[in-house]
Design a protein around this motif. Structure first.
Motif, mmCIF file in Angstrom:
data_model
loop_
_atom_site.group_PDB
_atom_site.id
_atom_site.type_symbol
_atom_site.label_atom_id
_atom_site.label_comp_id
_atom_site.label_asym_id
_atom_site.label_seq_id
_atom_site.Cartn_x
_atom_site.Cartn_y
_atom_site.Cartn_z
ATOM 1 N N ARG A 186 8.476 -9.070 -3.921
ATOM 2 C CA ARG A 186 7.875 -9.494 -2.644
ATOM 3 C C ARG A 186 6.375 -9.197 -2.686
ATOM 4 O O ARG A 186 5.972 -8.054 -2.948
ATOM 5 C CB ARG A 186 8.523 -8.732 -1.489
ATOM 6 C CG ARG A 186 8.253 -9.346 -0.133
ATOM 7 C CD ARG A 186 9.178 -8.751 0.912
ATOM 8 N NE ARG A 186 8.929 -7.321 1.101
ATOM 9 C CZ ARG A 186 8.049 -6.841 1.974
ATOM 10 N NH1 ARG A 186 7.342 -7.640 2.732
ATOM 11 N NH2 ARG A 186 7.877 -5.538 2.091
ATOM 12 N N GLY A 197 2.895 -2.611 7.890
ATOM 13 C CA GLY A 197 3.445 -3.289 6.721
ATOM 14 C C GLY A 197 2.594 -4.439 6.215
ATOM 15 O O GLY A 197 3.046 -5.266 5.428
ATOM 16 N N LYS A 227 -2.265 -2.528 4.127
ATOM 17 C CA LYS A 227 -3.500 -1.727 4.182
ATOM 18 C C LYS A 227 -3.439 -0.556 3.184
ATOM 19 O O LYS A 227 -4.346 -0.370 2.379
ATOM 20 C CB LYS A 227 -3.734 -1.187 5.608
ATOM 21 C CG LYS A 227 -3.881 -2.261 6.660
ATOM 22 C CD LYS A 227 -4.148 -1.694 8.038
ATOM 23 C CE LYS A 227 -3.014 -0.843 8.579
ATOM 24 N NZ LYS A 227 -1.765 -1.601 8.838
ATOM 25 N N THR A 228 -2.349 0.215 3.270
ATOM 26 C CA THR A 228 -2.229 1.376 2.377
ATOM 27 C C THR A 228 -2.169 0.918 0.917
ATOM 28 O O THR A 228 -2.814 1.517 0.048
ATOM 29 C CB THR A 228 -0.976 2.203 2.747
ATOM 30 O OG1 THR A 228 -1.136 2.660 4.096
ATOM 31 C CG2 THR A 228 -0.795 3.390 1.829
ATOM 32 N N THR A 229 -1.439 -0.145 0.665
ATOM 33 C CA THR A 229 -1.337 -0.664 -0.707
ATOM 34 C C THR A 229 -2.727 -1.036 -1.227
ATOM 35 O O THR A 229 -3.081 -0.722 -2.370
ATOM 36 C CB THR A 229 -0.397 -1.890 -0.738
ATOM 37 O OG1 THR A 229 0.856 -1.507 -0.169
ATOM 38 C CG2 THR A 229 -0.184 -2.401 -2.149
HETATM 39 N N1 LIG Z 1 5.996 1.748 -3.499
HETATM 40 C C1 LIG Z 1 6.532 0.747 -2.807
HETATM 41 N N2 LIG Z 1 7.688 0.168 -3.177
HETATM 42 C C2 LIG Z 1 8.219 -0.857 -2.494
HETATM 43 N N3 LIG Z 1 7.662 -1.400 -1.389
HETATM 44 C C3 LIG Z 1 6.497 -0.867 -0.955
HETATM 45 C C4 LIG Z 1 5.869 0.236 -1.638
HETATM 46 N N4 LIG Z 1 4.723 0.534 -0.979
HETATM 47 C C5 LIG Z 1 4.645 -0.326 0.054
HETATM 48 N N5 LIG Z 1 5.702 -1.171 0.072
HETATM 49 C C6 LIG Z 1 5.917 -2.265 1.038
HETATM 50 O O1 LIG Z 1 4.747 -3.058 1.063
HETATM 51 C C7 LIG Z 1 4.460 -3.523 2.374
HETATM 52 C C8 LIG Z 1 3.037 -3.120 2.732
HETATM 53 O O2 LIG Z 1 3.015 -1.717 2.934
HETATM 54 P P1 LIG Z 1 1.728 -0.892 3.296
HETATM 55 O O3 LIG Z 1 2.151 0.535 3.341
HETATM 56 O O4 LIG Z 1 0.635 -1.253 2.368
HETATM 57 O O5 LIG Z 1 1.383 -1.436 4.753
HETATM 58 P P2 LIG Z 1 0.375 -0.868 5.833
HETATM 59 O O6 LIG Z 1 -0.469 -2.019 6.258
HETATM 60 O O7 LIG Z 1 -0.307 0.346 5.316
HETATM 61 O O8 LIG Z 1 1.347 -0.495 7.055
HETATM 62 P P3 LIG Z 1 1.240 0.686 8.166
HETATM 63 O O9 LIG Z 1 0.289 0.177 9.222
HETATM 64 O O10 LIG Z 1 2.635 0.781 8.692
HETATM 65 O O11 LIG Z 1 0.781 1.927 7.476
HETATM 66 C C9 LIG Z 1 5.526 -2.924 3.269
HETATM 67 O O12 LIG Z 1 6.510 -3.889 3.495
HETATM 68 C C10 LIG Z 1 6.083 -1.757 2.464
HETATM 69 O O13 LIG Z 1 7.420 -1.531 2.776
#
Ligand SMILES: Nc1ncnc2c1ncn2[C@@H]1O[C@H](COP(=O)(O)OP(=O)(O)OP(=O)(O)O)[C@@H](O)[C@H]1O
Ligand SMILES: [Mg+2]
Length: 325
Positions: A37, A60, A63-65
């Motif tokens: 995905r 989700g 951002k963190t990614t």
């Molecule tokens: N190590 C991982 N393995 C599998 N899926 C992941 C992993 N890290 C993130 N995801 C998925 O990637 C998507 C983006 O996650 P991310 O943490 O980057 O979002 P975010 O914008 O930081 O969200 P939030 O505002 O909740 O912190 C999410 O659907 C999350 O479940």
């Protein structure tokens, strides 16, 4: 710690620089998938030195990614770029040395005191005098009265202040702050932001993710990401203007019933209650005007033209992105 200098000489870092300002983050086409995905899609962004750059988007959205790819903790599936002039694929060690990364979850030791935590960080970074570095940070962040307290017993606001202290202790050039004020009260958030501005004033660059609109408005520039795609960026004024949302604010009686009617009206794209008023928005000004003319003229509510809020703009971007998802 070795004196760190921002490299501006490589072609990537020089590309797109505005008015000679150094580009601290310069990435192009970053893409990352987990289990088939795609969670970050073809993301291109640039952040200039000394800016506070806000990173916004729903849960989700990636951002963190993205933050983890920028500091070399995650390797993108495709795309390339530099952070502080270092290649995010091949020079992750150098990036980590010069970046302060505050993770979304409290990552210090709950059973160590404030001073012990800071000294520990100073030792990990091999600073010359860990005790003095810790005292400096304690003074700078106004933690004197809490220096002996266990980190786990601090209130949410003080915990985040301590985490920020730990982040800046090694003297980074770039701070990556992932939702640093989530769940923190307004006064503590304001203090935290005053500190971020003071750090930026000293030349530090700050990329900060947040869900708070008031914090977005305290950033020099912002980017909005939804479903892995960067949908808007620029100053708050630019992002609002570029959304081209025609907006009316409605006050008066029976707003709930009016809202229901408006939601079913062609040409009205968004209806949102704001306190004792209703925001009515449309992407096409002429259509919105025509669709609401009878209601505006018949009353009993009062309609006035308005500007969209940043929240209106984000919700509009998100719903459009979901439609295309
Ligand atoms: N190590 C991982 N393995 C599998 N899926 C992941 C992993 N890290 C993130 N995801 C998925 O990637 C998507 C983006 O996650 P991310 O943490 O980057 O979002 P975010 O914008 O930081 O969200 P939030 O505002 O909740 O912190 C999410 O659907 C999350 O479940
Ligand atoms: Mg996150």
């Amino acid at each position: 710690m070795a004196e760190a200098t921002l490299r501006t000489d490589p072609p990537m870092a020089a590309r797109g620089s505005q008015a000679g300002a150094a580009i601290v983050i310069d990435v192009e086409g970053l893409t990352k998938s987990f289990n088939g995905r795609t969670v970050v899609k073809n993301l291109t962004m640039q952040v200039r030195k000394g800016l506070i750059y806000g990173f916004l988007g729903p849960n989700g959205s990636g951002k963190t990614t993205t933050i983890r790819m920028l500091c070399g903790l995650l390797t993108p599936d495709s795309g390339r770029g530099t952070c502080l002039g270092y290649d995010i694929r091949t020079e992750a060690d150098m990036i980590k040395r010069h970046v302060g990364y505050m993770t979304q979850r409290f990552s210090l030791y709950a059973d160590l005191s404030v001073r012990e935590n800071l000294e520990f960080v100073a030792r990990v970074y091999d600073l010359d005098d860990p005790g003095a570095a810790a005292e400096d940070a304690i003074r700078r962040l106004g933690l004197e009265n809490r220096a002996g307290q266990l980190a786990g017993e601090l209130s949410g606001g003080w915990k985040q202040r301590l985490a920020l202290g730990a982040c800046i202790l090694p003297g980074p050039q770039l701070l990556l702050l992932d939702e640093p004020t989530a769940g923190v009260d307004p006064k503590a958030r304001r203090d935290f932001w005053d500190e971020i501005h003071a750090l930026a004033h000293q030349g530090l660059t700050v990329l900060v993710s947040t869900h708070y609109m008031d914090e977005a408005e305290r950033c020099h520039e912002i980017a909005y990401i939804a479903y892995g795609e960067l949908l808007a960026h620029g100053t708050v004024e630019e992002v609002v203007a570029n959304a081209h949302l025609s907006t009316w604010t409605v006050t008066g009686p029976d707003l709930a019933a009016l809202a229901e009617t408006l939601k079913r009206t062609e040409g009205v794209d968004m209806v949102a209650p704001f306190g004792s008023a209703l925001h009515v928005l449309g992407r096409d000004a002429d259509r919105l005007e025509a669709a609401t003319r009878t209601m505006r003229e018949a009353g009993p509510q009062l309609w006035r033209r308005d500007e969209p809020t940043l929240e209106d703009v984000f919700i509009n971007l998100m719903s459009r992105s979901r439609d295309n998802f």
